[in-house]
Design a protein around this motif. Structure first.
Motif, PDB file in Angstrom:
ATOM      1  N   VAL A 166      22.779  12.092  -0.181  1.00  0.00           N
ATOM      2  CA  VAL A 166      21.921  13.056   0.476  1.00  0.00           C
ATOM      3  C   VAL A 166      21.253  12.367   1.656  1.00  0.00           C
ATOM      4  O   VAL A 166      20.641  11.308   1.497  1.00  0.00           O
ATOM      5  CB  VAL A 166      20.833  13.595  -0.490  1.00  0.00           C
ATOM      6  N   ALA A 167      21.370  12.960   2.839  1.00  0.00           N
ATOM      7  CA  ALA A 167      20.701  12.446   4.035  1.00  0.00           C
ATOM      8  C   ALA A 167      19.916  13.580   4.669  1.00  0.00           C
ATOM      9  O   ALA A 167      20.361  14.734   4.667  1.00  0.00           O
ATOM     10  CB  ALA A 167      21.728  11.905   5.032  1.00  0.00           C
ATOM     11  N   THR A 168      18.741  13.277   5.171  1.00  0.00           N
ATOM     12  CA  THR A 168      17.902  14.286   5.793  1.00  0.00           C
ATOM     13  C   THR A 168      17.486  13.826   7.182  1.00  0.00           C
ATOM     14  O   THR A 168      17.052  12.684   7.362  1.00  0.00           O
ATOM     15  CB  THR A 168      16.631  14.535   4.946  1.00  0.00           C
ATOM     16  N   LEU A 169      17.631  14.730   8.141  1.00  0.00           N
ATOM     17  CA  LEU A 169      17.161  14.491   9.502  1.00  0.00           C
ATOM     18  C   LEU A 169      16.066  15.519   9.783  1.00  0.00           C
ATOM     19  O   LEU A 169      16.307  16.712   9.720  1.00  0.00           O
ATOM     20  CB  LEU A 169      18.315  14.662  10.505  1.00  0.00           C
ATOM     21  N   SER A 170      14.861  15.039  10.042  1.00  0.00           N
ATOM     22  CA  SER A 170      13.735  15.921  10.361  1.00  0.00           C
ATOM     23  C   SER A 170      13.427  15.794  11.845  1.00  0.00           C
ATOM     24  O   SER A 170      13.066  14.722  12.317  1.00  0.00           O
ATOM     25  CB  SER A 170      12.499  15.544   9.541  1.00  0.00           C
ATOM     26  N   LEU A 171      13.602  16.900  12.562  1.00  0.00           N
ATOM     27  CA  LEU A 171      13.360  16.932  14.004  1.00  0.00           C
ATOM     28  C   LEU A 171      12.005  17.591  14.234  1.00  0.00           C
ATOM     29  O   LEU A 171      11.825  18.779  13.926  1.00  0.00           O
ATOM     30  CB  LEU A 171      14.466  17.698  14.710  1.00  0.00           C
ATOM     31  N   VAL A 172      11.064  16.836  14.772  1.00  0.00           N
ATOM     32  CA  VAL A 172       9.687  17.291  14.927  1.00  0.00           C
ATOM     33  C   VAL A 172       9.418  17.565  16.397  1.00  0.00           C
ATOM     34  O   VAL A 172       9.609  16.719  17.250  1.00  0.00           O
ATOM     35  CB  VAL A 172       8.690  16.238  14.383  1.00  0.00           C
TER      36      VAL A 172
END
Length: 173
Positions: A166-172
């Motif tokens: 599982v990989a998560t990319l959070s773009l803020v």
């Protein structure tokens, strides 16, 4: 500004971080589908005047920030499964319509909030057709792992273990 950096221009001549990231993610998936199965989910929240709102479900009103030992700090935002770049961009554009904006001397449509567009990618080794399980079964196992990169392990009927990455990319913005 920050929104231009994230989204790019409307014509697509200068892509921002979001479209570039989406292209990179789906290019990698396309190159690795022979030996891995993928599930891509997205969520989109806004923080405005210290209130968190789910931009994919704005009628729900404010959502709470929660904390648990397993997941850490999180919000229970709606997630949508996307299968390609176009679907990801469509979800982003739909959520963007619910954002708080206002005009300034420099910009007619200036964002008045911060947003977090989160892309979660799960993958597991592809099984033979006669052994194939639904990826949703493993998805339930990995929902508690919301860190940047983690894995969940499930056992098949024959006792073998399959890792779900599982990989998560959070773009803020």
């Amino acid at each position: 500004g920050k929104t231009f950096t994230m989204n790019g221009d409307e014509k697509g001549d200068f892509p921002g971080i979001l479209p570039l990231s989406a292209h990179h993610i789906f290019d990698r998936i396309e190159r690795n589908t022979d030996d891995r199965e993928y599930l891509v989910r997205v969520s989109f929240v806004e923080i405005y005047n210290e209130v968190v709102t789910d931009l994919l479900n704005p009628k729900a009103g404010a959502i709470r920030i929660r904390e648990s030992r397993e997941r850490g700090v999180f919000v229970e935002a709606q997630e949508e499964i996307v299968t390609d770049i176009d679907a990801l961009i469509q979800v982003f554009e739909r959520g963007s319509k619910s954002r708080h904006v206002g005009s300034t001397a420099m910009n007619e449509r200036s964002s008045r909030s911060h947003t977090i567009f989160r892309i979660t990618i799960e993958s597991k080794a592809r099984k033979d057709a006669d052994q194939a399980d639904d990826l949703d079964d493993d998805r339930r196992l990995s929902t508690s792992s919301q860190n940047s990169i983690s894995s969940a392990v499930s056992e098949d009927d024959d006792g073998s273990a399959d890792a779900v990455l599982v990989a998560t990319l959070s773009l803020v913005d």
